[in-house]
Design a protein around this motif. Structure first.
Motif, short mmCIF file in Angstrom:
data_model
loop_
_atom_site.label_atom_id
_atom_site.label_comp_id
_atom_site.label_asym_id
_atom_site.label_seq_id
_atom_site.Cartn_x
_atom_site.Cartn_y
_atom_site.Cartn_z
N GLU A 85 0.82 -1.21 0.00
CA GLU A 85 0.00 0.00 0.00
C GLU A 85 0.85 1.26 0.00
O GLU A 85 0.37 2.33 -0.36
N CYS B 297 -4.68 8.95 -7.14
CA CYS B 297 -5.64 9.24 -8.20
C CYS B 297 -5.48 10.69 -8.64
O CYS B 297 -5.66 11.62 -7.85
N ASP C 126 -13.75 11.21 -6.67
CA ASP C 126 -13.25 9.92 -7.16
C ASP C 126 -13.53 9.73 -8.64
O ASP C 126 -14.54 10.20 -9.16
N CYS D 203 -11.18 4.56 -9.01
CA CYS D 203 -10.71 4.70 -7.63
C CYS D 203 -11.09 3.47 -6.81
O CYS D 203 -12.24 3.06 -6.81
N GLY D 204 -10.11 2.93 -6.13
CA GLY D 204 -10.33 1.75 -5.29
C GLY D 204 -9.81 0.47 -5.91
O GLY D 204 -9.73 -0.54 -5.22
N ARG E 89 -6.39 -0.65 -4.25
CA ARG E 89 -6.61 -1.11 -2.88
C ARG E 89 -7.39 -2.42 -2.87
O ARG E 89 -7.14 -3.31 -2.06
N SER E 90 -8.32 -2.56 -3.80
CA SER E 90 -9.09 -3.80 -3.90
C SER E 90 -8.17 -4.96 -4.27
O SER E 90 -8.31 -6.06 -3.72
N GLU F 288 -16.00 -4.71 -1.23
CA GLU F 288 -16.47 -3.42 -0.72
C GLU F 288 -15.71 -2.25 -1.33
O GLU F 288 -16.28 -1.20 -1.59
N MET F 289 -14.41 -2.44 -1.56
CA MET F 289 -13.59 -1.37 -2.10
C MET F 289 -13.87 -1.14 -3.58
O MET F 289 -13.95 0.00 -4.03
N TYR F 290 -14.02 -2.23 -4.36
CA TYR F 290 -14.22 -2.10 -5.80
C TYR F 290 -14.93 -3.36 -6.30
O TYR F 290 -14.28 -4.36 -6.62
N LYS G 252 -21.64 5.65 -5.36
CA LYS G 252 -20.76 6.45 -4.50
C LYS G 252 -21.31 7.85 -4.30
O LYS G 252 -21.12 8.45 -3.26
#
Length: 101
Positions: free
Chosen positions: A13, A19, A28, A32-33, A36-37, A51-53, A99
């Motif tokens: 991370e 972004c 966003d 975006c995400g 992290r996803s 949940e993230m993407y 979102k």
């Protein structure tokens, strides 16, 4: 080996790209995400990744099939690729709209 992989996954991370849309305009983008996803997936947290993407679970098979189709010609790959592409776009746009609501 396992210690090195765990250390890499925990520190991944720190190397994520920011972004540009969020930095310039403050909101966003549809992607975006995604990073992290993917990090959540690599750590084994499937619910966190969703949940993230949410589109990550349609994008991974899509990219895998496209890559496999380049090396081995699969007869029905075009139909599956089109279907996975439609699902991916719908999920990306759907989660992006949610979102803002």
């Amino acid at each position: 080996m396992k210690f090195q992989l765990t250390t890499f996954l925990l520190g991944i991370e720190d190397y994520m790209l920011p972004c540009l849309t969020k930095q310039l305009w403050g909101f966003d983008c549809p992607g975006c995400g995604l990073q992290r996803s993917l990090a959540f997936l690599l750590k084994g947290d499937f619910s966190g990744a969703f949940e993230m993407y949410p589109a990550i679970f349609a994008l991974i098979p899509l990219f895998a099939l496209v890559i496999l189709d380049n090396f081995f010609k699969i007869n029905i790959s075009n139909k599956i690729i089109v279907l996975l592409s439609i699902i991916s776009v719908a999920m990306v746009l759907g989660s992006y709209i949610l979102k803002f609501l």
